[in-house]
Structures are given as structure tokens and as C-alpha cells.
Scaffold this motif. Sequence first.
Motif, PDB file in Angstrom:
ATOM      1  N   UNK A 147     -11.835  -3.463  -1.196  1.00 58.42           N
ATOM      2  CA  UNK A 147     -10.916  -2.688  -0.361  1.00 58.42           C
ATOM      3  C   UNK A 147      -9.576  -2.613  -1.087  1.00 58.42           C
ATOM      4  N   UNK A 148      -9.040  -1.409  -1.193  1.00 57.87           N
ATOM      5  CA  UNK A 148      -7.722  -1.253  -1.813  1.00 57.87           C
ATOM      6  C   UNK A 148      -6.800  -0.512  -0.856  1.00 57.87           C
ATOM      7  N   UNK A 149      -5.590  -1.027  -0.686  1.00 59.62           N
ATOM      8  CA  UNK A 149      -4.616  -0.371   0.190  1.00 59.62           C
ATOM      9  C   UNK A 149      -3.379  -0.095  -0.662  1.00 59.62           C
ATOM     10  N   UNK A 150      -2.966   1.168  -0.705  1.00 61.67           N
ATOM     11  CA  UNK A 150      -1.888   1.575  -1.609  1.00 61.67           C
ATOM     12  C   UNK A 150      -0.937   2.521  -0.876  1.00 61.67           C
ATOM     13  N   UNK A 151       0.285   2.601  -1.381  1.00 63.98           N
ATOM     14  CA  UNK A 151       1.202   3.628  -0.883  1.00 63.98           C
ATOM     15  C   UNK A 151       2.152   3.106   0.174  1.00 63.98           C
ATOM     16  N   UNK A 152       2.616   4.033   1.016  1.00 60.80           N
ATOM     17  CA  UNK A 152       3.705   3.727   1.945  1.00 60.80           C
ATOM     18  C   UNK A 152       3.147   3.216   3.267  1.00 60.80           C
ATOM     19  N   UNK A 153       2.947   1.922   3.336  1.00 60.95           N
ATOM     20  CA  UNK A 153       2.373   1.296   4.528  1.00 60.95           C
ATOM     21  C   UNK A 153       2.807  -0.162   4.549  1.00 60.95           C
ATOM     22  N   UNK A 154       3.133  -0.662   5.733  1.00 64.94           N
ATOM     23  CA  UNK A 154       3.366  -2.095   5.895  1.00 64.94           C
ATOM     24  C   UNK A 154       2.142  -2.626   6.627  1.00 64.94           C
TER      25      UNK A 154
END
Length: 301
Positions: A147-154
Motif C-alpha cells: 500500500x502506498x499513500x502519497x500527496x496532499x493528505x494527513x
Amino acid sequence: MSPGEKLDPLPDTFILQPPVFHPVVPYVTTIFGGLRAGKMVQLQGVVPLDARRFQVDFQCGCSLHPRPDIAIHFNPRFHTTKPHVICNTLQGGHWQAEARWPHLALQRGASFLILFLFGNEEMKVSVNGLHFLHYRYRLPLSRVDTLGIYGDILVTAVGFLNINPFLLKSPRLEVPCSRALPRGLWPGQVIIVRGLVLPEPKDFTLRLRDEAAHVPVTLRASFADRTLAWVSRWGGKKLIPAPFLFYPQRFFEVLLLCQEGGLKLALNGQGLGATSLGPQALERLRELHISGSIQLYCVHY
Ligand code: GAL
């Protein structure tokens, strides 16, 4: 029984791997055992006010070169006049045809709960409890292990769950839930309680009873005034000065670390200080009792 030995033989059937709280983005993690139908990934977070886009990728591996295939790319975009979500698949370095969903249920500045539910042929996504989209697999789900989470997110929490609801019906996890501590507790021992807060919660209480049926220590979360407090045997309340981290339909993890003369508390991975107990109080404890507006997934000690 020796320290470290587990009293609870039940496997953690609902939670497939420990939830992760407040990971730093970009965040890449292994999905234990790979992804398969019947699994669910729960993502809690906040969209920053100035967010342009973020993406949640269910990847086939995590190599940087060559870039891994991405079986499912879930990509909310906020910077266009009409915010929307794109889903796509990256195979052999090439993006396939985009699927696009308007009416994005996520908003800049707002918190959210996204569920990714993996079926046999497609992934369903719900946002804040409402079905949002489904995406048919273009690559075999069995290839996905990352699982990869990228970008503008908290990200506040990521959970890896089994969809199958009958697994929740374990009578040992019914609330109120009691566990015997035949030999008491000892310094170094850890108690972990994981669960989900019910909708419209009132309170959540974790009590430790001793051999004389006294309760030298209680941890109580009260939703009415959003406070977390230690309550002493005599009813004295000591507020824990920390943000209230329990929310309806959100995960929580309470961790109590036994130490000489007291207990240290961590909630969702954040240390929240300690409470002191009298001498020999730990070893005299005989029961852990959990009650309140929660659904329990696991009690380990
Ligand atoms: C591209 C973008 C990629 C990915 C892809 C999805 O335009 O650069 O990051 O979002 O679209 O189709």
C-alpha cells in the motif's frame, strides 16, 4: 506463567495487521499476506486546506526502478474547478484508460473515513459511510502486496481488516468484556485493547480489579464532555491533559505498559503519561474489565 506469555490464545481474526497511526506521507507499507478478496483497508485522515491531490496506490511490489505495477490507483483531485476522483491501473510503466468519478465526497479541510473493500472482481470504496465507487480489477488482486499513500493528505490511521462480519461475533470479545489476570500484572507487561467506537457513544471504561474486588484504577473516556481521565479507587478523577482521541466509528488502540508502581498509557500510539498505583498493586490485580460504547477487536496481554 512467565512474563511475556500470552493469556489470550485467540487469533486476532478481524484486524489482519496492527493499525498504523499518524504515518508520515509518503507512506509505503507491506500488506501482510498480500491483498485478497475479503480484505478491507480503512483510511482515516484529513484533506489539507491547500490540497491539490493525493493518491492511494495498491501496488505490486515497492521497487523504485522499475516502477512497480499499480493494480489500483485511487486519486482524488481537488485543484480543478470540479474536484473528482480518478482510478486507474499502471502496467509496465503505462497508465491505462482513466475511470473518473465527479461529485467528490471529500473536501479540503475536512476529515474523512475511506473504506476500500476488496471483492472477487472489483474494489468498492465508501467515503464517510456512503458508497462512492467500484472499480473492476484489471490486474489480479493476488499480485498486490503493498500500500502506498502519497500527496496532499494527513493520515490519522490506516487499518487492515477482514470484511467477514461473523468473525466479530466472538463471545470473548463481547462488551462488557472481562479477562482474568490469575497472577496479576508485573512491570514490563503490556495490555493492548483495540476496537471501534460505536455511533453515538456515551463512554468507554477500562477497569483493573484486585483480589479484594477493589478497583484501584479505572481509565474512563467520556464522550459527553470529551474527557479522558484516571479514576482512583475512591472515585477521585484525574483528567488526562491531551486531545480527546476517540471518535464515533473510528478505531482506537489503548496500550497500558506496566511499570514499577504504576501504568503508562498510550492512545493510538501517542504516549499520554502515567498513573501511579500503590506498592504491590500491580501484582494484586486479578481482572481486566472493559465496558462502554465500543466494539472490541482484540484484547492482548
Ligand atoms: C496522470 C498522472 C498520474 C496518475 C494518472 C492516472 O495524468 O500524472 O499521477 O494520476 O494520471 O491516470
